[in-house]
Structure formats: C-alpha cells, structure tokens
Scaffold this motif. Structure first.
Motif, PDB file in Angstrom:
ATOM      1  N   ALA A 119      -1.556   5.818 -39.156  1.00 12.64           N
ATOM      2  CA  ALA A 119      -2.538   4.879 -38.616  1.00 12.64           C
ATOM      3  C   ALA A 119      -2.883   5.291 -37.186  1.00 12.64           C
ATOM      4  O   ALA A 119      -2.022   5.711 -36.422  1.00 12.64           O
ATOM      5  CB  ALA A 119      -1.981   3.464 -38.626  1.00 12.64           C
ATOM      6  N   THR A 120      -4.152   5.141 -36.866  1.00 11.69           N
ATOM      7  CA  THR A 120      -4.592   5.429 -35.513  1.00 11.69           C
ATOM      8  C   THR A 120      -4.462   4.148 -34.697  1.00 11.69           C
ATOM      9  O   THR A 120      -4.992   3.104 -35.061  1.00 11.69           O
ATOM     10  CB  THR A 120      -6.063   5.891 -35.512  1.00 11.69           C
ATOM     11  N   ILE A 121      -3.752   4.262 -33.592  1.00  9.31           N
ATOM     12  CA  ILE A 121      -3.524   3.105 -32.734  1.00  9.31           C
ATOM     13  C   ILE A 121      -4.263   3.345 -31.429  1.00  9.31           C
ATOM     14  O   ILE A 121      -3.974   4.308 -30.712  1.00  9.31           O
ATOM     15  CB  ILE A 121      -2.028   2.900 -32.458  1.00  9.31           C
TER      16      ILE A 121
END
Length: 110
Positions: A93-95
């Motif tokens: 996941a891109t945070i």
C-alpha cells in the motif's frame, strides 16, 4: 520387558562399551602423558573410573539418540511436507507522507 526399555538398556551398554574403548585408547596411545599420570599415582584408578563414567554418559546419550532417530514407522505411507498451504502475499500500500519545509532544506531543495 517393553521394547523401548530394552532398546535403551542395549544402546546405553553399547555407549559405555565405546567409552571403555575410547579410554583404553587414550591410555594405550599415552595421549597427554595420561598413562604415566595414572600409573604413577595411587589414585589413578579413580581418575580412569571417572573418565570412563563421564565419557560413558556422553557416548550412551549419543548412541541412544542415534537409535531413537533411526526408528521409523512402517505404516508411514502418507505424503510428507505439511499441508502445502500457500502463504498470503501481502499487498503493498502506498502511504502518503507530508514533508515539512525543514526537511526539504536539509536536502538542498528550497
């Protein structure tokens, strides 16, 4: 007598026999001048006895461990290797991360 007890007694006796041969070879080949030390001392037989018993405990334990590891079950016809379950693959996941101005100045960007 149960089979496991007979197996234990047999292999412990084999281990102590190997230890006796080992101590005899130590004395015969005069490793570290051991034969001279034992033969000239009045308590040399006690040293040989302690050496034999301590090595006997080690060799008997190893001998019995090898014997137990070599035991097998004859009706073991099932496939081996667990359930062959596949591990979950994690989704990356891109945070989003906020960059402060102080940090931008650190890298030379204004």
């Amino acid at each position: 007598m149960p089979k496991l007890i007979r197996l234990y007694i047999t292999h412990v006796a084999i281990g102590f026999g190997i230890a006796a041969a080992f101590v005899a070879m130590l004395l015969w080949f005069d490793i570290a001048n051991l034969w001279h030390l034992v033969s000239t001392s009045d308590k040399g037989w006690l040293a040989v006895l302690i050496l034999w018993i301590s090595n006997g405990i080690i060799f008997a334990g190893v001998q019995f461990g090898i014997a137990v590891m070599r035991l097998k079950d004859d009706d073991d016809d099932e496939p081996r290797g667990g359930l062959r379950q596949h591990a979950m693959r994690p989704d990356h996941a891109t945070i989003p991360v906020r960059v402060d101005e102080g940090r931008q100045a650190l890298f030379g960007k204004h």
